[in-house]
Scaffold this active site. Sequence first.
Site, PDB file in Angstrom:
ATOM      1  CG  PHE A 152      -1.953  -1.127   1.168  1.00  0.00           C
ATOM      2  CD1 PHE A 152      -3.119  -1.047   0.406  1.00  0.00           C
ATOM      3  CD2 PHE A 152      -1.706  -2.292   1.876  1.00  0.00           C
ATOM      4  CE1 PHE A 152      -4.014  -2.108   0.366  1.00  0.00           C
ATOM      5  CE2 PHE A 152      -2.594  -3.364   1.839  1.00  0.00           C
ATOM      6  CZ  PHE A 152      -3.748  -3.259   1.091  1.00  0.00           C
ATOM      7  CG  HIS A 153       4.738   1.397   0.034  1.00  0.00           C
ATOM      8  ND1 HIS A 153       4.710   0.365   0.934  1.00  0.00           N
ATOM      9  CD2 HIS A 153       5.795   1.156  -0.774  1.00  0.00           C
ATOM     10  CE1 HIS A 153       5.700  -0.470   0.690  1.00  0.00           C
ATOM     11  NE2 HIS A 153       6.369  -0.013  -0.348  1.00  0.00           N
ATOM     12  CB  ALA A 154       4.101   4.520  -5.059  1.00  0.00           C
ATOM     13  NE  ARG A 169       5.378  -0.556  -4.397  1.00  0.00           N
ATOM     14  CZ  ARG A 169       6.635  -0.606  -4.817  1.00  0.00           C
ATOM     15  NH1 ARG A 169       7.467  -1.431  -4.257  1.00  0.00           N
ATOM     16  NH2 ARG A 169       7.060   0.216  -5.751  1.00  0.00           N
TER      17      ARG A 169
END
Length: 136
Positions: A49-51, A96
């Site tokens: 839950f981040h880029a 992702r």
Amino acid sequence: MSVGKFLSFEDLSDSRGGLVSYEESRNIPFHIKRIYCIYNVSHNAERGFHAHRKLEQVAVCVSGSCTMLLDNGKEKESIVLSTPYKGLYIGSNIWRVMQSFSKDCVLVVLASELYDESDYIRNYDEFLKEIEMGSR
Ligand code: TYD
């Protein structure tokens, strides 16, 4: 696949067992500054839950399997990782989520930079805003 990219690694296994090698600038397209492993993840847990603003990574599932959901703000992809002979290249600015970890999953991640929290975008709306600003 267009959000992520599969890299193939030579199978060096013989009758004694399995072997595969990851080498910077040879079969990994960047200098490897960090390696981390994700393992013992419960089947219903979801991670990521981040880029990343700058970081490039290659994720390889050396045992078991897991699913990687990638999103570049326009397209989404769902990729199953289940072999040490294929790595998933994830460039910068890709959101992702990792899910569906098998009990025996060991996910090895090769990274182009040291850990740096300021490189993370952890808010999805902020991610969309940053890629929109970057494309102007
Ligand atoms: P995070 O990257 O958010 O995990 P995931 O994407 O797998 O859900 O990292 C979880 C925590 O671990 C967070 O506090 C940052 C820390 N961390 C490090 O200190 N070094 C590292 O190399 C990584 C990947 C995470």
